[in-house]
Design a protein around this motif. Structure first.
Motif, PDB file in Angstrom:
ATOM      1  N   PHE A  44       0.832  -1.197   0.000  1.00 56.05           N
ATOM      2  CA  PHE A  44       0.000   0.000   0.000  1.00 56.05           C
ATOM      3  C   PHE A  44       0.876   1.260   0.000  1.00 56.05           C
ATOM      4  CE2 PHE A  44      -2.590   3.207   2.202  1.00 56.05           C
ATOM      5  CZ  PHE A  44      -3.785   3.120   1.513  1.00 56.05           C
ATOM      6  N   ALA A  45       1.870   1.285   0.886  1.00 55.14           N
ATOM      7  CA  ALA A  45       2.779   2.441   0.945  1.00 55.14           C
ATOM      8  C   ALA A  45       3.591   2.566  -0.342  1.00 55.14           C
ATOM      9  CB  ALA A  45       3.695   2.314   2.152  1.00 55.14           C
ATOM     10  N   LEU A  46       4.057   1.456  -0.882  1.00 53.54           N
ATOM     11  CA  LEU A  46       4.811   1.484  -2.134  1.00 53.54           C
ATOM     12  C   LEU A  46       3.970   2.048  -3.272  1.00 53.54           C
ATOM     13  CD1 LEU A  46       7.319   0.816  -3.820  1.00 53.54           C
ATOM     14  CD2 LEU A  46       6.400  -1.502  -4.096  1.00 53.54           C
ATOM     15  N   ALA A  47       2.722   1.628  -3.352  1.00 57.55           N
ATOM     16  CA  ALA A  47       1.834   2.146  -4.396  1.00 57.55           C
ATOM     17  C   ALA A  47       1.675   3.657  -4.267  1.00 57.55           C
ATOM     18  CB  ALA A  47       0.470   1.453  -4.330  1.00 57.55           C
ATOM     19  N   HIS A  48       1.530   4.141  -3.033  1.00 54.32           N
ATOM     20  CA  HIS A  48       1.415   5.583  -2.821  1.00 54.32           C
ATOM     21  C   HIS A  48       2.719   6.301  -3.161  1.00 54.32           C
ATOM     22  CE1 HIS A  48      -2.342   4.583  -0.841  1.00 54.32           C
ATOM     23  NE2 HIS A  48      -2.663   5.864  -0.941  1.00 54.32           N
ATOM     24  N   ALA A  49       3.859   5.690  -2.834  1.00 56.07           N
ATOM     25  CA  ALA A  49       5.155   6.297  -3.134  1.00 56.07           C
ATOM     26  C   ALA A  49       5.424   6.343  -4.640  1.00 56.07           C
ATOM     27  CB  ALA A  49       6.264   5.535  -2.418  1.00 56.07           C
ATOM     28  N   GLY A  54       7.622  10.659  -1.951  1.00 60.64           N
ATOM     29  CA  GLY A  54       7.916  11.518  -0.815  1.00 60.64           C
ATOM     30  C   GLY A  54       7.642  10.808   0.491  1.00 60.64           C
ATOM     31  N   PRO A  55       8.093  11.407   1.581  1.00 58.28           N
ATOM     32  CA  PRO A  55       7.932  10.751   2.887  1.00 58.28           C
ATOM     33  C   PRO A  55       6.482  10.570   3.304  1.00 58.28           C
ATOM     34  CG  PRO A  55       8.825  12.982   3.137  1.00 58.28           C
ATOM     35  CD  PRO A  55       8.807  12.673   1.673  1.00 58.28           C
ATOM     36  N   TRP A  56       5.592  11.459   2.889  1.00 51.12           N
ATOM     37  CA  TRP A  56       4.187  11.303   3.274  1.00 51.12           C
ATOM     38  C   TRP A  56       3.582  10.070   2.633  1.00 51.12           C
ATOM     39  CZ3 TRP A  56       2.293  13.381   7.381  1.00 51.12           C
ATOM     40  CH2 TRP A  56       2.819  14.577   7.860  1.00 51.12           C
ATOM     41  N   ALA A  57       4.042   9.709   1.448  1.00 49.78           N
ATOM     42  CA  ALA A  57       3.542   8.489   0.803  1.00 49.78           C
ATOM     43  C   ALA A  57       3.906   7.266   1.643  1.00 49.78           C
ATOM     44  CB  ALA A  57       4.115   8.366  -0.602  1.00 49.78           C
ATOM     45  N   LEU A  62       1.522   3.365   8.085  1.00 50.15           N
ATOM     46  CA  LEU A  62       1.010   3.320   9.465  1.00 50.15           C
ATOM     47  C   LEU A  62      -0.500   3.102   9.519  1.00 50.15           C
ATOM     48  CD1 LEU A  62       3.265   6.062  11.056  1.00 50.15           C
ATOM     49  CD2 LEU A  62       3.476   3.573  11.242  1.00 50.15           C
ATOM     50  N   PRO A  63      -1.305   3.926   8.842  1.00 50.59           N
ATOM     51  CA  PRO A  63      -2.739   3.619   8.862  1.00 50.59           C
ATOM     52  C   PRO A  63      -3.053   2.307   8.146  1.00 50.59           C
ATOM     53  CG  PRO A  63      -2.313   5.571   7.523  1.00 50.59           C
ATOM     54  CD  PRO A  63      -1.035   5.208   8.202  1.00 50.59           C
ATOM     55  N   ALA A  64      -2.229   1.935   7.167  1.00 44.39           N
ATOM     56  CA  ALA A  64      -2.462   0.664   6.471  1.00 44.39           C
ATOM     57  C   ALA A  64      -2.297  -0.526   7.416  1.00 44.39           C
ATOM     58  CB  ALA A  64      -1.527   0.536   5.268  1.00 44.39           C
ATOM     59  N   LEU A  95      -3.769  17.734   7.914  1.00 40.85           N
ATOM     60  CA  LEU A  95      -2.345  17.627   7.590  1.00 40.85           C
ATOM     61  C   LEU A  95      -1.963  18.244   6.249  1.00 40.85           C
ATOM     62  CD1 LEU A  95      -1.689  14.001   8.870  1.00 40.85           C
ATOM     63  CD2 LEU A  95      -1.122  16.162   9.975  1.00 40.85           C
ATOM     64  N   ARG A  96      -2.765  18.028   5.238  1.00 41.52           N
ATOM     65  CA  ARG A  96      -2.402  18.507   3.899  1.00 41.52           C
ATOM     66  C   ARG A  96      -2.130  20.009   3.871  1.00 41.52           C
ATOM     67  NH1 ARG A  96      -4.960  19.985  -1.036  1.00 41.52           N
ATOM     68  NH2 ARG A  96      -3.697  19.334  -2.789  1.00 41.52           N
TER      69      ARG A  96
END
Length: 99
Positions: A44-49, A54-57, A62-64, A95-96
């Motif tokens: 999930f984090a990799l897909a977002h990255a 970036g670090p937020w991706a 954590l929520p995943a 946050l955004r």
């Protein structure tokens, strides 16, 4: 429009792919609950990255982890979708604007 996607379509699509898809497939193939949660959160984090580097991706891991735990416990998608929408709402509202 972006906020609408983040609060509506994205939670449904992402939870379907990652929880009902990947995590459930790992569990059916004999992965332990912990392994299925960890691998799915990493994917999930990799897909977002890959989509938005970036670090937020990477912070989405954590929520995943929490979403994976909810799915592991309930095996129901709707609680995960609702939590995902809540997390996205918090991101867009709190946050955004700071990033």
């Amino acid at each position: 429009m972006a906020a609408g996607l983040a609060l509506g379509a994205a939670p449904v699509l992402e939870e379907t792919v990652f929880r009902a898809g990947l995590q459930d497939a790992l569990l059916r193939r004999g992965a332990s609950g912990a392994v299925s949660v960890l691998l799915t959160a990493g994917a999930f984090a990799l897909a977002h990255a890959l989509w938005r580097p970036g670090p937020w991706a990477w912070a989405t891991a954590l929520p995943a982890l929490l979403l994976g735990g909810v799915y592991l416990r309930t095996r129901r998608l709707w609680p995960c979708i609702a939590l995902h929408a809540l997390f996205n709402a918090l991101w867009w509202g709190l946050l955004r604007p700071l990033v």
